[in-house]
Design a protein around this motif. Structure first.
Motif, PDB file in Angstrom:
ATOM      1  N   GLY A   1       4.730   9.437  -8.225  1.00 27.01           N
ATOM      2  CA  GLY A   1       5.746   9.681  -9.064  1.00 27.01           C
ATOM      3  C   GLY A   1       7.003   9.208  -8.513  1.00 27.01           C
ATOM      4  N   GLN A   2       6.969   8.852  -7.209  1.00 24.36           N
ATOM      5  CA  GLN A   2       8.378   8.595  -6.855  1.00 24.36           C
ATOM      6  C   GLN A   2       8.964   7.286  -7.017  1.00 24.36           C
ATOM      7  N   VAL A   3       8.139   6.366  -7.515  1.00 24.32           N
ATOM      8  CA  VAL A   3       8.799   5.117  -7.956  1.00 24.32           C
ATOM      9  C   VAL A   3       7.984   4.635  -9.371  1.00 24.32           C
ATOM     10  N   ALA A   4       8.662   3.927 -10.134  1.00 17.56           N
ATOM     11  CA  ALA A   4       8.252   3.454 -11.447  1.00 17.56           C
ATOM     12  C   ALA A   4       6.670   3.007 -11.408  1.00 17.56           C
ATOM     13  N   GLU A   5       5.780   3.197 -12.280  1.00 16.32           N
ATOM     14  CA  GLU A   5       4.605   2.712 -12.280  1.00 16.32           C
ATOM     15  C   GLU A   5       4.361   1.526 -12.341  1.00 16.32           C
TER      16      GLU A   5
ATOM     17  N   GLN B   1       0.886  -1.217  -0.059  1.00 13.49           N
ATOM     18  CA  GLN B   1      -0.308  -0.059   0.103  1.00 13.49           C
ATOM     19  C   GLN B   1       0.900   1.297   0.029  1.00 13.49           C
ATOM     20  N   ARG B   2       1.956   1.279   0.768  1.00 11.73           N
ATOM     21  CA  ARG B   2       2.726   2.330   0.969  1.00 11.73           C
ATOM     22  C   ARG B   2       3.476   2.541  -0.549  1.00 11.73           C
ATOM     23  N   LEU B   3       4.032   1.643  -1.016  1.00 11.66           N
ATOM     24  CA  LEU B   3       4.675   1.643  -2.277  1.00 11.66           C
ATOM     25  C   LEU B   3       3.542   1.949  -3.439  1.00 11.66           C
TER      26      LEU B   3
ATOM     27  N   VAL C   1       8.441  -7.963  -5.563  1.00  8.52           N
ATOM     28  CA  VAL C   1       9.999  -7.805  -5.534  1.00  8.52           C
ATOM     29  C   VAL C   1      10.400  -6.695  -4.679  1.00  8.52           C
ATOM     30  N   ALA C   2       9.800  -5.575  -4.750  1.00 14.08           N
ATOM     31  CA  ALA C   2       9.995  -4.460  -3.864  1.00 14.08           C
ATOM     32  C   ALA C   2       9.933  -4.728  -2.288  1.00 14.08           C
ATOM     33  N   VAL C   3       9.121  -5.283  -2.072  1.00 14.41           N
ATOM     34  CA  VAL C   3       8.824  -5.662  -0.785  1.00 14.41           C
ATOM     35  C   VAL C   3       9.701  -6.628  -0.281  1.00 14.41           C
ATOM     36  N   ASP C   4       9.965  -7.599  -1.050  1.00 13.85           N
ATOM     37  CA  ASP C   4      10.944  -8.623  -0.682  1.00 13.85           C
ATOM     38  C   ASP C   4      12.447  -7.979  -0.507  1.00 13.85           C
ATOM     39  N   MET C   5      12.534  -7.091  -1.081  1.00  9.43           N
ATOM     40  CA  MET C   5      14.055  -6.757  -1.338  1.00  9.43           C
ATOM     41  C   MET C   5      14.666  -6.165   0.133  1.00  9.43           C
ATOM     42  N   PRO C   6      14.011  -5.493   0.990  1.00  5.90           N
ATOM     43  CA  PRO C   6      14.655  -4.985   2.193  1.00  5.90           C
ATOM     44  C   PRO C   6      14.552  -6.068   3.107  1.00  5.90           C
ATOM     45  N   TRP C   7      13.276  -6.718   3.264  1.00  7.46           N
ATOM     46  CA  TRP C   7      12.984  -7.743   4.370  1.00  7.46           C
ATOM     47  C   TRP C   7      13.600  -9.138   4.002  1.00  7.46           C
ATOM     48  N   GLY C   8      13.600  -9.256   2.753  1.00 11.38           N
ATOM     49  CA  GLY C   8      14.210 -10.799   2.267  1.00 11.38           C
ATOM     50  C   GLY C   8      15.628 -10.744   2.451  1.00 11.38           C
ATOM     51  N   HIS C   9      16.378  -9.628   2.256  1.00 11.18           N
ATOM     52  CA  HIS C   9      17.849  -9.523   2.679  1.00 11.18           C
ATOM     53  C   HIS C   9      18.190  -9.810   4.250  1.00 11.18           C
ATOM     54  N   LEU C  10      17.215  -9.060   5.054  1.00 13.21           N
ATOM     55  CA  LEU C  10      17.487  -8.945   6.121  1.00 13.21           C
ATOM     56  C   LEU C  10      17.142 -10.212   6.876  1.00 13.21           C
TER      57      LEU C  10
END
Length: 146
Positions: free
Chosen positions: A96-100, A87-89, A106-115
Motif C-alpha cells: 500500500g505504499q504506492v498506487a495499485e 519487483q520492488r515496486l 513508467v515508474a522505473v523509467d523516472m529515476p533512471w531515464g532522467h539520470l
C-alpha cells in the motif's frame, strides 16, 4: 554472442546491480523512499567514474545505431534490471505504499531515464542529490500539497 558483443558487454559488470546473494537490485527495508534512492545513487557513482564514462558512452552510441545490439542489451542487461526494479515496486504496491494502478514501466523509467538523459547530454551535474530529487519528485508528485 559474437565477439563484438562480448567485447562491448563484458567490461560492464557494474551494469548488473543484482547482489551476489541473488537478492533484488532494490533493497526492501520498508522505507520505500530510501530503497528507491539506493540504486540511482550507485548509478551516479558509476556514471561519474572515468573508468566507465567513456566506455558506457561508446556502448550507448553503438546501441543507438545498431538495433540487434540494442535488442541484445535489452535482453542481457536492461531487461533483467528493469524486472528487479519492478519487483520492488510490486512489493510497494502490495504494502500500500504506492498506487495499485501504478504504471511500473513508467515508474522505473523516472529515476533512471532522467539520470541517463542528463549524463548522455552532459546537461548538468550528475550528483546523488540530483538522483534523490528525482525519486522525491516521483514519490511526492508534481501537485501542490494545498
Amino acid at each position: 554472442m559474437a565477439l563484438r558483443e562480448a567485447v562491448l558487454f563484458d567490461p560492464f559488470p557494474m551494469l548488473s546491480e543484482q547482489r551476489d546473494d541473488g537478492g533484488s537490485a532494490l533493497p526492501n527495508t520498508g522505507d520505500l523512499e530510501a530503497d528507491l534512492k539506493t540504486v540511482p545513487r550507485v548509478t551516479v557513482e558509476k556514471l561519474n567514474d572515468p573508468r566507465y564514462d567513456e566506455p558506457m558512452r561508446a556502448l550507448n552510441a553503438e546501441i543507438t545505431h545498431d538495433p540487434p545490439l540494442a535488442a541484445l542489451y535489452a535482453e542481457r542487461l536492461d531487461g533483467p534490471m528493469r524486472e528487479l526494479k519492478k519487483q520492488r515496486l510490486r512489493g510497494a504496491q502490495r504494502a500500500g505504499q504506492v498506487a495499485e494502478d501504478l504504471g511500473l514501466d513508467v515508474a522505473v523509467d523516472m529515476p533512471w531515464g532522467h539520470l541517463l538523459n542528463r549524463w548522455l547530454q552532459r546537461s548538468g551535474a550528475l550528483t546523488s542529490d540530483y538522483a534523490d530529487s528525482i525519486v522525491e519528485t516521483a514519490l511526492n508528485g508534481l501537485r501542490s500539497s494545498r
